[in-house]
Write an enzyme that holds these catalytic residues in place. Sequence first.
Site, mmCIF file in Angstrom:
data_model
loop_
_atom_site.group_PDB
_atom_site.id
_atom_site.type_symbol
_atom_site.label_atom_id
_atom_site.label_comp_id
_atom_site.label_asym_id
_atom_site.label_seq_id
_atom_site.Cartn_x
_atom_site.Cartn_y
_atom_site.Cartn_z
ATOM 1 N N ASP A 1 0.886 -1.168 0.000
ATOM 2 C CA ASP A 1 0.000 0.000 0.000
ATOM 3 C C ASP A 1 0.922 1.215 0.000
ATOM 4 O OD1 ASP A 1 -2.327 1.600 0.257
ATOM 5 O OD2 ASP A 1 -1.937 1.791 2.411
ATOM 6 N N GLU B 1 -1.306 -1.106 -5.092
ATOM 7 C CA GLU B 1 -2.516 -0.332 -5.399
ATOM 8 C C GLU B 1 -2.220 0.739 -6.441
ATOM 9 O OE1 GLU B 1 -5.519 0.611 -2.212
ATOM 10 O OE2 GLU B 1 -4.859 2.655 -2.668
ATOM 11 N N ASP C 1 -2.357 0.663 7.622
ATOM 12 C CA ASP C 1 -1.602 0.564 6.364
ATOM 13 C C ASP C 1 -1.259 -0.889 6.046
ATOM 14 O OD1 ASP C 1 -1.010 3.561 5.801
ATOM 15 O OD2 ASP C 1 -0.397 3.284 7.884
#
Length: 211
Positions: free
Chosen positions: A45, A105, A177
């Site tokens: 991420d 992502e 996260d």
Amino acid sequence: QILSTCIHASNSALAGMPMSAYVQMYGIGRPNSKVFNMTLILGIDPGSRIAGYGVIRAAANKLQYVASGCIRVDTSRDLAYRLKQINESVTKLIEAYGPQEFAIEQVFMGKNVDSALKLGQARGVAIVAAALQDIPVYEYAARSVKQAVTGKGSADKEQVQKMVQTLLKLPGCPQEDAADALAIAICHANSTQNLLAQAGARGQRRGRMKL
């Protein structure tokens, strides 16, 4: 159990990382990527200040938690130095865990263009770390990740955390996260299995047509 410990880079499996960066890790030890023929996936991420990571094993409909945590960079330094830290930190994660596939992502273009550009740069240096190790890279939109994990593309952070905890049978919710990174890895695992299932179904249909 999940080990939630802030480990200084010089004292962890990630020794050699920039001294100003540290990794908060959940789970310790280099996994065997060939256990039960399961694929080892590293999910990232991205972020220019904090980047989450999650490592899972996946095979068929089975998911197995390996490790997760976050990379924190020195926010007092300029962007170029922080990007260097992210690249080196992801490289050390790859060396420590030996993932076979890398999922990250995609950039969400919100109202803040400057933040989106910095996020894109953080993604880029993380992707380069995987590419230099010849690891296949897969990218997923945030909405697709939420849909894969919670069944709802508009799910909030807390819903993602709880579903990651449930799917991976964790004793507690991962850090925010880290949970997002694990969700990205889960999304990739699900996408891969769906493609394999579709390929198998097409093969069966062709086989029946030949009879």
